[in-house]
Design a protein around this motif. Structure first.
Motif, PDB file in Angstrom:
ATOM      1  N   ASP A 115       0.825  -1.212   0.000  1.00 45.23           N
ATOM      2  CA  ASP A 115       0.000   0.000   0.000  1.00 45.23           C
ATOM      3  C   ASP A 115       0.859   1.261   0.000  1.00 45.23           C
ATOM      4  N   ASN A 116       1.946   1.247   0.768  1.00 42.68           N
ATOM      5  CA  ASN A 116       2.850   2.402   0.799  1.00 42.68           C
ATOM      6  C   ASN A 116       3.470   2.641  -0.570  1.00 42.68           C
ATOM      7  N   LEU A 117       3.882   1.569  -1.221  1.00 42.41           N
ATOM      8  CA  LEU A 117       4.433   1.684  -2.561  1.00 42.41           C
ATOM      9  C   LEU A 117       3.360   2.200  -3.522  1.00 42.41           C
ATOM     10  N   GLY A 118       2.184   1.603  -3.460  1.00 41.02           N
ATOM     11  CA  GLY A 118       1.089   1.982  -4.350  1.00 41.02           C
ATOM     12  C   GLY A 118       0.656   3.421  -4.209  1.00 41.02           C
ATOM     13  N   ALA A 119       0.836   3.984  -3.032  1.00 39.80           N
ATOM     14  CA  ALA A 119       0.441   5.373  -2.804  1.00 39.80           C
ATOM     15  C   ALA A 119       1.233   6.348  -3.675  1.00 39.80           C
ATOM     16  N   GLN A 120       2.402   5.924  -4.149  1.00 33.77           N
ATOM     17  CA  GLN A 120       3.226   6.778  -4.998  1.00 33.77           C
ATOM     18  C   GLN A 120       3.017   6.511  -6.488  1.00 33.77           C
ATOM     19  N   ILE A 140      -4.540  -1.917  -9.125  1.00 31.20           N
ATOM     20  CA  ILE A 140      -4.050  -3.274  -9.417  1.00 31.20           C
ATOM     21  C   ILE A 140      -3.546  -3.928  -8.131  1.00 31.20           C
ATOM     22  N   ILE A 141      -2.788  -3.199  -7.334  1.00 30.50           N
ATOM     23  CA  ILE A 141      -2.310  -3.744  -6.057  1.00 30.50           C
ATOM     24  C   ILE A 141      -3.492  -4.126  -5.179  1.00 30.50           C
ATOM     25  N   ARG A 142      -4.502  -3.291  -5.154  1.00 31.37           N
ATOM     26  CA  ARG A 142      -5.650  -3.526  -4.281  1.00 31.37           C
ATOM     27  C   ARG A 142      -6.600  -4.600  -4.795  1.00 31.37           C
ATOM     28  N   GLU A 143      -6.331  -5.131  -5.987  1.00 29.47           N
ATOM     29  CA  GLU A 143      -7.098  -6.298  -6.443  1.00 29.47           C
ATOM     30  C   GLU A 143      -6.863  -7.486  -5.522  1.00 29.47           C
ATOM     31  N   ILE A 144      -5.712  -7.472  -4.861  1.00 28.23           N
ATOM     32  CA  ILE A 144      -5.402  -8.484  -3.850  1.00 28.23           C
ATOM     33  C   ILE A 144      -5.964  -7.966  -2.533  1.00 28.23           C
ATOM     34  N   GLY A 145      -6.829  -8.734  -1.926  1.00 30.62           N
ATOM     35  CA  GLY A 145      -7.502  -8.298  -0.709  1.00 30.62           C
ATOM     36  C   GLY A 145      -6.531  -7.967   0.408  1.00 30.62           C
ATOM     37  N   PRO A 146      -6.950  -7.087   1.344  1.00 29.95           N
ATOM     38  CA  PRO A 146      -6.048  -6.654   2.423  1.00 29.95           C
ATOM     39  C   PRO A 146      -5.531  -7.807   3.274  1.00 29.95           C
ATOM     40  N   GLU A 147      -6.336  -8.840   3.462  1.00 32.64           N
ATOM     41  CA  GLU A 147      -5.887  -9.969   4.276  1.00 32.64           C
ATOM     42  C   GLU A 147      -4.786 -10.755   3.576  1.00 32.64           C
ATOM     43  N   ASP A 148      -4.746 -10.695   2.236  1.00 31.58           N
ATOM     44  CA  ASP A 148      -3.704 -11.383   1.474  1.00 31.58           C
ATOM     45  C   ASP A 148      -2.528 -10.474   1.148  1.00 31.58           C
ATOM     46  N   MET A 194       8.908   6.086 -11.002  1.00 32.93           N
ATOM     47  CA  MET A 194       7.615   6.527 -10.477  1.00 32.93           C
ATOM     48  C   MET A 194       7.607   6.784  -8.988  1.00 32.93           C
ATOM     49  N   VAL A 195       8.477   6.141  -8.241  1.00 33.19           N
ATOM     50  CA  VAL A 195       8.467   6.293  -6.787  1.00 33.19           C
ATOM     51  C   VAL A 195       9.810   6.824  -6.320  1.00 33.19           C
ATOM     52  N   THR A 196       9.837   7.309  -5.109  1.00 30.80           N
ATOM     53  CA  THR A 196      11.071   7.867  -4.565  1.00 30.80           C
ATOM     54  C   THR A 196      12.106   6.772  -4.326  1.00 30.80           C
TER      55      THR A 196
END
Length: 132
Positions: free
Chosen positions: A43-48, A56-64, A105-107
């Motif tokens: 999630d931290n990576l995806g935020a950037q 796409i990252i969030r297609e995988i549920g939070p529990e997984d 794309m990310v720092t």
């Protein structure tokens, strides 16, 4: 980087011609990386990233998303290849090319955090991305 810029850069970097191909490779890489990361690292990576890539990252549920499966870089290549529907050599190439895009794309600090959670055999991947 905004999503249209990402798609344009990804087409050039990955050597593909359609947004669909870009998304297939993006999904293969990001799902595999998300499988490997623990806690809220994905999630931290995806935020950037552009919102479409975070989705796409969030297609995988939070529990997984926070399980942190451990596997070597060679298996990472295999998983990307399988998910992208390509041979293993192409999967390896896509993995390195997408990692390089990720570095744009990310720092550098975020990439170092991600790299720090992975085993040492992942160093070549993050050297490609320019984070180490």
């Amino acid at each position: 980087m905004q999503y249209p810029e990402f798609v344009h850069a990804a087409k050039e970097q990955l050597g593909v011609t359609t947004e669909t191909e870009v998304l297939t490779i993006s999904r293969a890489f990001l799902h595999t990386l998300t499988d490997h990361l623990a806690g809220n690292a994905a999630d931290n990576l995806g935020a950037q990233l552009p919102a479409q890539l975070l989705d796409i990252i969030r297609e995988i549920g939070p529990e997984d998303r926070d399980q942190g499966q451990r596997f070597k870089l060679t298996e990472f290549y295999e998983r990307v290849a399988d998910r992208a529907g390509v041979d293993e050599e192409t999967g390896k190439r896509y993995t390195h090319q997408f990692a390089e895009l990720l570095g744009q794309m990310v720092t550098a600090a975020e990439l170092r955090k991600v790299a720090g959670t992975l085993s040492d055999d992942y160093a070549p991947l993050f050297e490609t991305a320019g984070s180490l």
